[in-house]
Design an enzyme around this catalytic site. Structure first.
Site, PDB file in Angstrom:
ATOM      1  N   LYS A  66       0.815  -1.241   0.000  1.00 54.10           N
ATOM      2  CA  LYS A  66       0.000   0.000   0.000  1.00 54.10           C
ATOM      3  C   LYS A  66       0.838   1.277   0.000  1.00 54.10           C
ATOM      4  CE  LYS A  66      -2.407  -2.783  -0.507  1.00 54.10           C
ATOM      5  NZ  LYS A  66      -2.746  -2.918  -1.941  1.00 54.10           N
ATOM      6  N   HIS A  95       7.276  -7.605  -1.669  1.00 54.31           N
ATOM      7  CA  HIS A  95       7.035  -6.933  -0.382  1.00 54.31           C
ATOM      8  C   HIS A  95       7.890  -7.565   0.723  1.00 54.31           C
ATOM      9  CE1 HIS A  95       3.740  -4.752  -2.125  1.00 54.31           C
ATOM     10  NE2 HIS A  95       2.891  -5.749  -2.148  1.00 54.31           N
ATOM     11  N   SER A 123      -4.924   2.870   3.990  1.00 57.75           N
ATOM     12  CA  SER A 123      -5.086   2.195   2.708  1.00 57.75           C
ATOM     13  C   SER A 123      -5.159   0.679   2.923  1.00 57.75           C
ATOM     14  CB  SER A 123      -3.904   2.556   1.795  1.00 57.75           C
ATOM     15  OG  SER A 123      -4.029   1.936   0.543  1.00 57.75           O
ATOM     16  N   TYR A 180       5.794   8.011  -2.337  1.00 57.08           N
ATOM     17  CA  TYR A 180       4.451   8.294  -2.885  1.00 57.08           C
ATOM     18  C   TYR A 180       4.214   9.803  -2.880  1.00 57.08           C
ATOM     19  CZ  TYR A 180      -0.701   7.857  -3.119  1.00 57.08           C
ATOM     20  OH  TYR A 180      -2.025   7.949  -3.475  1.00 57.08           O
TER      21      TYR A 180
HETATM   22  N1  LIG Z   1      -1.922   6.708 -10.162  1.00 59.88           N
HETATM   23  C1  LIG Z   1      -2.082   6.781  -8.846  1.00 59.88           C
HETATM   24  N2  LIG Z   1      -2.174   7.997  -8.250  1.00 59.88           N
HETATM   25  C2  LIG Z   1      -2.336   8.100  -6.907  1.00 59.88           C
HETATM   26  N3  LIG Z   1      -2.460   7.031  -6.077  1.00 59.88           N
HETATM   27  C3  LIG Z   1      -2.395   5.800  -6.621  1.00 59.88           C
HETATM   28  C4  LIG Z   1      -2.196   5.612  -8.022  1.00 59.88           C
HETATM   29  N4  LIG Z   1      -2.156   4.275  -8.259  1.00 59.88           N
HETATM   30  C5  LIG Z   1      -2.340   3.670  -7.073  1.00 59.88           C
HETATM   31  N5  LIG Z   1      -2.494   4.570  -6.086  1.00 59.88           N
HETATM   32  C6  LIG Z   1      -2.765   4.324  -4.655  1.00 59.88           C
HETATM   33  O1  LIG Z   1      -1.785   3.477  -4.091  1.00 59.88           O
HETATM   34  C7  LIG Z   1      -2.395   2.692  -3.048  1.00 59.88           C
HETATM   35  C8  LIG Z   1      -2.161   1.229  -3.352  1.00 59.88           C
HETATM   36  O2  LIG Z   1      -0.805   0.949  -3.117  1.00 59.88           O
HETATM   37  P1  LIG Z   1      -0.150  -0.414  -3.624  1.00 59.88           P
HETATM   38  O3  LIG Z   1      -0.088  -0.360  -5.099  1.00 59.88           O
HETATM   39  O4  LIG Z   1       1.194  -0.392  -2.976  1.00 59.88           O
HETATM   40  O5  LIG Z   1      -0.988  -1.536  -3.167  1.00 59.88           O
HETATM   41  C9  LIG Z   1      -3.868   3.056  -3.030  1.00 59.88           C
HETATM   42  O6  LIG Z   1      -3.980   4.114  -2.077  1.00 59.88           O
HETATM   43  P2  LIG Z   1      -5.318   4.529  -1.307  1.00 59.88           P
HETATM   44  O7  LIG Z   1      -5.904   3.291  -0.729  1.00 59.88           O
HETATM   45  O8  LIG Z   1      -4.887   5.508  -0.266  1.00 59.88           O
HETATM   46  O9  LIG Z   1      -6.198   5.155  -2.337  1.00 59.88           O
HETATM   47  C10 LIG Z   1      -4.079   3.550  -4.453  1.00 59.88           C
HETATM   48  O10 LIG Z   1      -5.199   4.368  -4.626  1.00 59.88           O
HETATM   49  C1  LIG Z   2      -3.598 -12.941  -1.866  1.00 61.41           C
HETATM   50  C2  LIG Z   2      -4.164 -12.018  -2.776  1.00 61.41           C
HETATM   51  C3  LIG Z   2      -3.451 -10.732  -2.863  1.00 61.41           C
HETATM   52  C4  LIG Z   2      -3.097 -10.051  -1.732  1.00 61.41           C
HETATM   53  C5  LIG Z   2      -2.464  -8.845  -1.858  1.00 61.41           C
HETATM   54  C6  LIG Z   2      -2.199  -8.345  -3.107  1.00 61.41           C
HETATM   55  O1  LIG Z   2      -1.606  -7.153  -3.307  1.00 61.41           O
HETATM   56  S1  LIG Z   2      -0.396  -6.636  -2.547  1.00 61.41           S
HETATM   57  O2  LIG Z   2       0.490  -7.749  -2.159  1.00 61.41           O
HETATM   58  O3  LIG Z   2      -0.855  -5.888  -1.401  1.00 61.41           O
HETATM   59  O4  LIG Z   2       0.291  -5.703  -3.484  1.00 61.41           O
HETATM   60  C7  LIG Z   2      -2.563  -9.019  -4.201  1.00 61.41           C
HETATM   61  C8  LIG Z   2      -3.188 -10.225  -4.084  1.00 61.41           C
END
Ligand SMILES: Nc1ncnc2c1ncn2[C@@H]1O[C@H](COP(=O)(O)O)[C@@H](OP(=O)(O)O)[C@H]1O
Ligand SMILES: CCc1ccc(OS(=O)(=O)O)cc1
Length: 296
Positions: A54, A109, A139, A194
């Site tokens: 996230k 991760h 998030s 970010y």
């Molecule tokens: N183009 C973009 N611009 C801004 N935030 C983005 C984005 N693409 C993904 N995100 C944000 O990145 C987070 C997901 O992170 P990850 O890709 O590491 O799982 C989410 O945050 P939020 O839940 O705060 O909206 C998502 O909305």
């Molecule tokens: C297990 C399914 C799953 C869990 C988490 C995922 O995204 S992330 O690891 O947080 O980027 C994707 C799939």
């Protein structure tokens, strides 16, 4: 061992975390992280995106992939993100990575101490993306609610405590960032946040393209920028996780592209939670130099 993705494998998925060297993992994580750490061979040409979940991983991936195609969107619009850049530690990860031609792209991760050790003697390029942990917490709370094998999302209060204790997938944010930051200063590592992407996306794309050795002309940068807006990515089904299978994600409960802003934690934390978070943050980050993060 059951074949990853088979019916037997799906049936064996559970909400129980697997703990490896003090870190909890979802049951979709590969069975033997020790063998992965010792046996996976990172190649010099590999491009690795590493983050705590996230942090904006999917955003960085989209930028990295569009830089690679010099702004041509056909790849990011036709191949799902986890096939463009498989998750190293997922059961299907190594197979997907080994099917790629060079340069290979993959995502992880994993905390530093569980990452394949061959990275540290290789010339592979590694982008580590960071984000204000308060926003990561928010998030993650919304995201893990949608993931059927995640737990402790019954209330924000419960998740908040579990996050501070590191009892969430991939463990403690503080340990993750503290571990990987030991790599700062190495020329094959790029640390980016970010918040920097939000502050100046053009400069960030240029920085990433320089790091990857793919200098773009201004028109190519424009094309990358056009395809990495929050709206464009929310609408790109190859990047927005809408294709994550229903047995893993309950799409009625939320989506990956939720708000896409910095500072949403202010809409979620109580005053007491803000103080509790700050106390833990100060204690855990005491060993790091000041001014490292844009949110401090
Ligand atoms: N183009 C973009 N611009 C801004 N935030 C983005 C984005 N693409 C993904 N995100 C944000 O990145 C987070 C997901 O992170 P990850 O890709 O590491 O799982 C989410 O945050 P939020 O839940 O705060 O909206 C998502 O909305
Ligand atoms: C297990 C399914 C799953 C869990 C988490 C995922 O995204 S992330 O690891 O947080 O980027 C994707 C799939």
């Amino acid at each position: 061992m059951t074949e990853p993705g088979s019916l037997a494998w799906v049936a064996a998925l559970s909400r129980d975390y697997t703990w490896v060297e003090g870190v909890p993992f979802l049951s979709t994580t590969t069975g033997d992280l020790g063998a992965l750490r010792d046996g996976f061979v990172v190649r010099d040409g590999d491009i690795v995106t590493v983050s705590y979940p996230k942090s904006g991983t999917t955003w960085i991936l989209e930028i990295v992939h569009l830089v690679h195609t010099r702004g041509d969107p056909r790849w990011v619009q036709s191949v799902v993100s986890w096939e463009r850049s498989p998750w190293l530690e997922k059961a299907t990860g190594v197979g997907g990575i080994n099917r790629q031609a060079d340069p290979r792209f993959y995502t992880s991760h994993l905390p530093l101490h569980l990452f394949p050790t061959s990275l540290f003697t290789s010339k592979a390029k590694c982008v580590y993306v960071m984000r204000n942990p308060r926003d990561i917490l928010v998030s993650g709370y919304h995201f893990w609610k949608t993931i059927k094998i995640a737990k402790y999302t019954e209330s924000f209060e419960v998740y908040f405590e579990k996050f501070l204790q590191g009892e969430v997938p991939f463990g403690s944010w503080f340990d993750h960032v503290g571990g990987w930051l030991q790599m700062r200063g190495k020329e094959n590592f790029l640390f980016i946040s970010y918040e920097e992407l939000h502050q100046d996306i053009r400069a960030s794309v240029e920085q990433i393209s320089r790091f990857l050795g793919t200098e773009l002309n201004p028109e190519e940068v424009d094309s990358v920028l056009q395809h990495v807006t929050f709206q464009a990515m929310k609408e790109n089904k190859m990047s927005n996780f809408s294709l994550l299978p229903d047995f893993l994600m309950d799409h009625s409960k939320g989506c990956l592209m939720r708000k896409g802003i910095a500072g949403d934690w202010r809409n979620h934390f109580t005053v007491a939670q803000t103080e509790a978070f700050d106390r833990v943050y100060r204690e855990k980050m005491a060993g790091l130099p000041r001014g490292l993060f844009p949110w401090d």
